[in-house]
Design a protein around this motif. Structure first.
Motif, PDB file in Angstrom:
ATOM      1  N   PHE A 136       2.402  11.544  -6.123  1.00 35.66           N
ATOM      2  CA  PHE A 136       2.282  12.865  -5.524  1.00 35.66           C
ATOM      3  C   PHE A 136       3.259  13.843  -6.176  1.00 35.66           C
ATOM      4  CE2 PHE A 136       2.517  16.142  -2.287  1.00 35.66           C
ATOM      5  CZ  PHE A 136       1.171  16.351  -2.099  1.00 35.66           C
ATOM      6  N   TRP A 137       4.431  13.341  -6.524  1.00 35.23           N
ATOM      7  CA  TRP A 137       5.396  14.192  -7.222  1.00 35.23           C
ATOM      8  C   TRP A 137       4.820  14.650  -8.565  1.00 35.23           C
ATOM      9  CZ3 TRP A 137       9.549  16.901  -6.182  1.00 35.23           C
ATOM     10  CH2 TRP A 137      10.350  17.339  -7.239  1.00 35.23           C
ATOM     11  N   CYS A 183       4.253  12.990   2.120  1.00 34.85           N
ATOM     12  CA  CYS A 183       3.578  13.732   1.046  1.00 34.85           C
ATOM     13  C   CYS A 183       3.443  15.203   1.419  1.00 34.85           C
ATOM     14  CB  CYS A 183       2.194  13.138   0.789  1.00 34.85           C
ATOM     15  SG  CYS A 183       2.216  11.641  -0.179  1.00 34.85           S
ATOM     16  N   HIS A 186      11.159  -0.163  -4.632  1.00 40.42           N
ATOM     17  CA  HIS A 186      11.098   0.876  -3.611  1.00 40.42           C
ATOM     18  C   HIS A 186      12.050   0.566  -2.463  1.00 40.42           C
ATOM     19  CE1 HIS A 186       7.376   0.931  -5.859  1.00 40.42           C
ATOM     20  NE2 HIS A 186       7.209  -0.293  -5.446  1.00 40.42           N
ATOM     21  N   HIS A 236      -6.910   6.243  -0.633  1.00 42.59           N
ATOM     22  CA  HIS A 236      -7.453   4.980  -0.160  1.00 42.59           C
ATOM     23  C   HIS A 236      -6.932   4.736   1.236  1.00 42.59           C
ATOM     24  CE1 HIS A 236      -3.570   3.122  -1.443  1.00 42.59           C
ATOM     25  NE2 HIS A 236      -3.649   4.145  -2.265  1.00 42.59           N
ATOM     26  N   ARG A 255       3.676   7.888   5.526  1.00 41.45           N
ATOM     27  CA  ARG A 255       3.548   8.202   4.101  1.00 41.45           C
ATOM     28  C   ARG A 255       2.853   9.543   3.910  1.00 41.45           C
ATOM     29  NH1 ARG A 255       0.475   4.037   2.641  1.00 41.45           N
ATOM     30  NH2 ARG A 255      -1.402   5.265   2.325  1.00 41.45           N
ATOM     31  N   ARG A 256       1.808   9.799   4.696  1.00 38.28           N
ATOM     32  CA  ARG A 256       1.099  11.078   4.570  1.00 38.28           C
ATOM     33  C   ARG A 256       2.003  12.230   4.965  1.00 38.28           C
ATOM     34  NH1 ARG A 256      -3.636   7.941   7.533  1.00 38.28           N
ATOM     35  NH2 ARG A 256      -4.555   7.004   5.671  1.00 38.28           N
ATOM     36  N   GLU A 308      12.908   7.049  -7.112  1.00 41.08           N
ATOM     37  CA  GLU A 308      11.901   6.402  -7.968  1.00 41.08           C
ATOM     38  C   GLU A 308      12.505   6.007  -9.306  1.00 41.08           C
ATOM     39  OE1 GLU A 308       9.031   5.659  -6.809  1.00 41.08           O
ATOM     40  OE2 GLU A 308       8.477   7.103  -5.276  1.00 41.08           O
ATOM     41  N   ASN A 315      -6.188   2.554   3.931  1.00 46.73           N
ATOM     42  CA  ASN A 315      -6.050   1.162   4.273  1.00 46.73           C
ATOM     43  C   ASN A 315      -6.091   1.027   5.785  1.00 46.73           C
ATOM     44  OD1 ASN A 315      -5.318   0.044   1.561  1.00 46.73           O
ATOM     45  ND2 ASN A 315      -3.797   1.660   1.798  1.00 46.73           N
ATOM     46  N   THR A 360       2.735   5.946  -4.129  1.00 47.93           N
ATOM     47  CA  THR A 360       2.138   7.223  -3.730  1.00 47.93           C
ATOM     48  C   THR A 360       3.100   8.377  -3.930  1.00 47.93           C
ATOM     49  OG1 THR A 360       0.820   6.075  -2.109  1.00 47.93           O
ATOM     50  CG2 THR A 360       1.031   8.429  -1.831  1.00 47.93           C
ATOM     51  N   MET A 361       4.388   8.142  -3.577  1.00 51.23           N
ATOM     52  CA  MET A 361       5.358   9.236  -3.641  1.00 51.23           C
ATOM     53  C   MET A 361       5.525   9.747  -5.071  1.00 51.23           C
ATOM     54  SD  MET A 361       6.059  10.151  -0.975  1.00 51.23           S
ATOM     55  CE  MET A 361       6.014   9.768   0.680  1.00 51.23           C
ATOM     56  N   LEU A 362       5.666   8.803  -6.007  1.00 54.19           N
ATOM     57  CA  LEU A 362       5.816   9.218  -7.402  1.00 54.19           C
ATOM     58  C   LEU A 362       4.549   9.908  -7.885  1.00 54.19           C
ATOM     59  CD1 LEU A 362       7.411   9.324  -9.971  1.00 54.19           C
ATOM     60  CD2 LEU A 362       6.637   7.018 -10.515  1.00 54.19           C
ATOM     61  N   PRO A 420       0.832  -1.194   0.000  1.00 47.49           N
ATOM     62  CA  PRO A 420       0.000   0.000   0.000  1.00 47.49           C
ATOM     63  C   PRO A 420       0.870   1.249   0.000  1.00 47.49           C
ATOM     64  CG  PRO A 420      -0.453  -1.378   1.927  1.00 47.49           C
ATOM     65  CD  PRO A 420       0.600  -2.064   1.132  1.00 47.49           C
ATOM     66  N   GLY A 421       0.595   2.138  -0.890  1.00 48.67           N
ATOM     67  CA  GLY A 421       1.359   3.381  -0.916  1.00 48.67           C
ATOM     68  C   GLY A 421       2.689   3.274  -1.617  1.00 48.67           C
ATOM     69  N   GLY A 422       2.969   2.142  -2.250  1.00 49.54           N
ATOM     70  CA  GLY A 422       4.264   1.981  -2.895  1.00 49.54           C
ATOM     71  C   GLY A 422       4.518   2.986  -4.002  1.00 49.54           C
TER      72      GLY A 422
END
Lengths: 210, 141
Positions: A34-35, A184, B25, B4, A180-181, B95, B6, A30-32, A26-28
């Motif tokens: 968000f960028w 971001c 990652h 989402h 993670r949040r 990334e 989780n 997200t960073m990209l 989950p969120g793997g």
């Protein structure tokens, strides 16, 4: 997420895409993602900068940057945003070190600097409007209020986000989702500081020089 | 942002331990893994780049405004890079380089949009402003 390389097992034709569902944490991505959002936000600001660049000299007989802008006030504002950037950095370091109370403390300090920035900007806006230099006065002022106001709105939403995250961290701790949040929001916050470099340079400093 | 939500998953930290091969990652994948020293460096560099810009304009030491404008613009450009490196942790590896690629693409679009707008609108103003006919005949671009 096309980060797969063709895998040719012996005798089989190489597969250029994943046939099977493979695990995505989950969120793997997200960073990209968000960028990429930040980059699209960058384009919004680019258009507003372009509009300001075009209309910056269209005063319609109204007051110009030299009469309106109060550089000491802008310098204080810049300091507030820069300080909030480094305090958010300290919050991220505390996040890496899993020190929850330090995270909350630094987030609080960041929020205070952010609020100070907004308060000074709103004071400047109300002062300008009070002087009769509102957004409807000239194309220059319309472009100015749109550009600086959009940045201010971003800071406002960043502060709302920050408040929500403080509640999240207080209630659920530094779980992976919250980390993670925080990451971001870190990107968002530092991005706003980068945009502000453009604002104080091209709008205020070069405006006064013009 | 959290599109989402989780339920809390405690089994993994950042997604190190999923079998994704050599890339994907790892710790340098995302953002925001700065050090205290890095943030301080960025902050001090920012102060050293911001203060002279304001000082130059507020005191007006340099008589020629165009030279001042050039210096101020250069300081801003350097400061944007400083923020990118020390606060946003840009590097060519995060990334797998996709963030840098997206940034380069964005910079190209931004430069085209801003420089193009200024160029086109400047020429339109020069050529179409009332009372500019005398200059037009002398060959404005």
């Amino acid at each position: 997420m096309a980060t797969t390389t063709p895998t040719a097992a012996a005798g089989e034709p190489p597969a250029y895409y994943d046939l099977d569902e493979h695990p995505h944490p989950p969120g793997g991505s997200t960073m990209l993602g968000f960028w990429l959002y930040l980059m699209s936000d960058c384009l919004i600001f680019a258009m507003l900068f372009a509009a300001y660049g075009v209309y910056g000299g269209s005063l319609a007989g109204g007051p110009g940057p030299r009469e309106l802008f109060d550089l000491p006030l802008v310098a204080i504002n810049t300091t507030m945003l820069l300080l909030s950037s480094i305090t958010y950095g300290f919050a991220m370091i505390a996040t890496d070190e899993k020190r929850q109370s330090a995270v909350l403390g630094w987030l609080g300090v960041t929020a205070l600097f952010g609020l100070a920035f907004l308060a000074i900007e709103l004071y400047e806006f109300s002062h300008l409007i009070h002087e009769g230099a509102g957004p409807q006065r000239s194309a220059f002022l319309s472009a100015f209020f749109t550009l600086v106001g959009t940045h201010g709105l971003h800071v406002t939403f960043g502060l709302i986000w920050l408040a929500v995250l403080v509640v999240q961290v207080m209630r659920r701790g530094l779980i992976a989702d919250n980390v993670r949040r925080l990451q971001c929001l870190s990107m968002f916050w530092h991005f706003l500081d980068v945009v502000w470099i453009g604002v104080f340079t091209f709008v205020y400093l070069l405006g006064v020089l013009r | 942002m959290s599109a989402h939500d989780n339920p809390p998953v405690h089994s993994h930290e950042h997604g190190h331990e999923h079998g994704h091969g050599h890339h994907a990652h790892d710790d340098h994948g995302g953002a925001a893994h700065g050090t205290r020293k890095g943030y301080w460096t960025g902050f001090i560099l920012s102060v050293l780049l911001t203060a002279p810009a304001f000082a130059l304009v507020m005191t007006g030491v340099i008589a020629d405004a165009r030279i001042t404008a050039g210096i101020v613009t250069a300081l801003a450009a350097v400061q944007i890079i400083v923020h990118m490196v020390y606060f946003l942790h840009m590097n060519s590896k995060s990334e797998n380089g996709w963030t840098l690629l997206a940034l380069i693409f964005t910079v190209i679009i931004v430069v085209i949009a801003i420089a193009g707008s200024l160029w086109v609108m400047y020429n339109m103003n020069v050529n179409m402003m009332p009372g500019m006919h005398a200059e037009m005949t002398s060959g404005g671009m």
